[in-house]
Write a protein that holds these residues in place. Structure first.
Motif, mmCIF file in Angstrom:
data_model
loop_
_atom_site.group_PDB
_atom_site.id
_atom_site.type_symbol
_atom_site.label_atom_id
_atom_site.label_comp_id
_atom_site.label_asym_id
_atom_site.label_seq_id
_atom_site.Cartn_x
_atom_site.Cartn_y
_atom_site.Cartn_z
ATOM 1 N N ALA A 169 10.688 38.622 -30.769
ATOM 2 C CA ALA A 169 10.519 38.344 -30.381
ATOM 3 C C ALA A 169 11.140 38.687 -31.347
ATOM 4 N N ARG A 170 11.679 39.786 -33.384
ATOM 5 C CA ARG A 170 11.817 39.158 -32.261
ATOM 6 C C ARG A 170 10.278 39.210 -31.597
ATOM 7 N N ALA A 171 9.629 38.099 -31.513
ATOM 8 C CA ALA A 171 8.530 37.975 -30.756
ATOM 9 C C ALA A 171 9.064 37.729 -29.186
ATOM 10 N N THR A 172 8.707 38.249 -28.298
ATOM 11 C CA THR A 172 9.209 37.949 -26.809
ATOM 12 C C THR A 172 8.715 36.660 -26.662
ATOM 13 N N ASN A 230 9.336 36.133 -16.513
ATOM 14 C CA ASN A 230 10.431 36.986 -16.789
ATOM 15 C C ASN A 230 11.548 36.550 -16.514
ATOM 16 N N GLY A 231 12.449 36.583 -17.312
ATOM 17 C CA GLY A 231 14.093 36.292 -17.238
ATOM 18 C C GLY A 231 14.818 37.174 -17.286
ATOM 19 N N ARG A 232 16.145 37.132 -18.129
ATOM 20 C CA ARG A 232 17.189 38.013 -17.999
ATOM 21 C C ARG A 232 16.865 38.944 -19.379
ATOM 22 N N ILE A 233 17.266 40.010 -19.376
ATOM 23 C CA ILE A 233 17.159 41.157 -20.467
ATOM 24 C C ILE A 233 18.567 40.917 -21.228
ATOM 25 N N SER A 281 8.022 42.412 -22.077
ATOM 26 C CA SER A 281 8.443 41.324 -21.030
ATOM 27 C C SER A 281 7.707 40.199 -21.523
ATOM 28 N N PRO A 282 8.027 38.720 -21.172
ATOM 29 C CA PRO A 282 7.458 37.466 -21.256
ATOM 30 C C PRO A 282 6.064 37.384 -20.764
ATOM 31 N N ASP A 283 5.831 37.862 -19.674
ATOM 32 C CA ASP A 283 4.360 37.846 -19.292
ATOM 33 C C ASP A 283 3.438 38.853 -19.684
ATOM 34 N N GLY A 284 4.116 39.864 -20.407
ATOM 35 C CA GLY A 284 3.296 40.825 -21.342
ATOM 36 C C GLY A 284 2.920 42.262 -20.340
ATOM 37 N N ARG A 285 3.268 41.780 -19.144
ATOM 38 C CA ARG A 285 2.770 42.902 -18.371
ATOM 39 C C ARG A 285 3.585 44.233 -18.393
ATOM 40 N N TRP A 309 13.874 41.085 -23.856
ATOM 41 C CA TRP A 309 13.513 40.465 -22.571
ATOM 42 C C TRP A 309 13.300 38.872 -22.828
ATOM 43 N N GLY A 310 14.176 38.189 -22.261
ATOM 44 C CA GLY A 310 14.130 36.589 -22.325
ATOM 45 C C GLY A 310 13.279 35.845 -21.157
ATOM 46 N N PRO A 311 12.959 34.542 -21.499
ATOM 47 C CA PRO A 311 12.122 33.970 -20.733
ATOM 48 C C PRO A 311 12.904 33.477 -19.355
#
Length: 336
Positions: free
Chosen positions: A25-28, A33-36, A289-293, A333-335
């Protein structure tokens, strides 16, 4: 040109029952979830490295930066809207500097001020976006280098700084005593109110040689250590998208071996081990990951070199994303 570079380089299944997915993020950046993004070396000798992105399934690899020979682009960080990637660029006999590039590889732009011939040039690195997408936080190393009796060398100043994308309005968040520590690998919380980072102590600090994850307010107040010194923890800690956890690697002083990923609350509570890799497995930095899972991290893969892997947030369901004979690491991991 005279340059200043930090002289110390840090070569850097339990279900998380309390780890819940936030929506805000870096906070995610939170969201789908998008590209890494990650750093990939272009040669076996690891002299030249570029920023790449890939879909979580391993397809659609895209090279974003095209550095010259001997130049290493590293530590990518996605902007909250996924339009930009910030990164550091280091070249031989030059100070490191921070840059951004668009998600399609166009528009590479330097954020660090230009170096002036004949003047010491500060080293700027470890950049990460703030959640407003208009500012970044980074480490600025400057001043003299001091050698200690144990043979270690330490930079005089290792400051944490916030600056906007125009290159102006710089504000120092943390400035420690000269030659006392390296304050690196910074990342802002999803609400922008706190900054996590790795601190490594010089022989002047207590405990000498200690490495830990710290959190400080973005206003420079309420500095707090959140991991025990015994873990030697850091390597680009990452906030979960809901701001409730920090993901980090242990034993960053052991050349990527005998390390594990952990999570901890930003106040130091509920420390939990996430991975259980063998001591001879190289384990590198990680990201939520952006969704936290899920999480993404680098570990030993093809040809004995690090590749990019994903897993559930509790460390299970490991999946290999990249498979190349060259070193790939520093994933973010991006959005979507």
């Amino acid at each position: 040109m005279t340059m200043i570079r930090s002289s110390r380089v840090l070569v850097t299944a339990v279900v998380l029952g309390l780890l819940t997915v936030g929506t805000p993020a870096r906070a995610t950046p939170p969201g789908a979830n998008g590209r890494i993004a990650y750093k990939g070396y272009l040669d076996a000798a690891r002299t030249t490295g570029a920023i790449f992105t890939v879909r979580p399934g391993g397809d659609g690899v895209r090279q974003l930066t095209r550095p010259g020979p001997g130049v290493v682009d590293d530590q990518p960080d996605w902007s909250p809207d996924g339009s930009l990637v910030a990164f550091r660029r280091c070249a031989p006999d030059e100070a490191c500097a921070i840059f951004t590039v668009r998600s399609d590889g166009s528009g590479v732009r330097r954020l660090s001020p230009p170096c002036v011939p004949g003047r010491p040039c500060a080293d700027e690195s470890e950049v990460a976006f703030l959640p407003d997408g208009r500012r970044v936080v980074f480490t600025r190393s400057s001043g003299a280098v001091r050698e200690f009796p144990d043979g270690s060398n330490w930079i005089e100043n290792s400051d944490i700084v916030i600056r906007d994308l125009t290159g102006g309005n710089a504000r120092v968040v943390l400035r420690t005593a000269p030659f006392s520590s390296d304050n690196v690998e910074v990342v802002a919380s999803p609400d922008g109110r706190r900054i996590a980072f790795q601190r490594a102590n010089s022989p002047l600090a207590e405990p000498a040689g200690g490495i830990a994850v710290f959190v400080i307010g973005a206003d420079g107040r309420h500095l707090r250590r959140v991991t025990p010194w015994s873990l030697q923890a850091g390597d680009h800690p990452d906030w979960s998208p809901d701001g409730r956890w920090l993901l980090f690697r242990s034993h960053v002083d052991r050349d990527f071996l005998d390390s594990q990923l952990y999570v901890v609350r930003p106040d130091g509570r509920d420390l939990r081990q996430v991975t259980h890799v063998s001591p001879d497995t190289m384990l590198l930095s990680s990201s939520f990951s952006p969704d936290g899972r899920s999480i993404v991290y680098a570990r030993t893969g093809a040809a004995g070199q690090p590749d990019i892997f994903t897993a559930s947030a509790d460390g299970t369901h490991v999946r290999q994303v990249t498979r190349t004979p060259l070193w790939e690491s520093a994933p973010d991991w991006g959005p979507r």
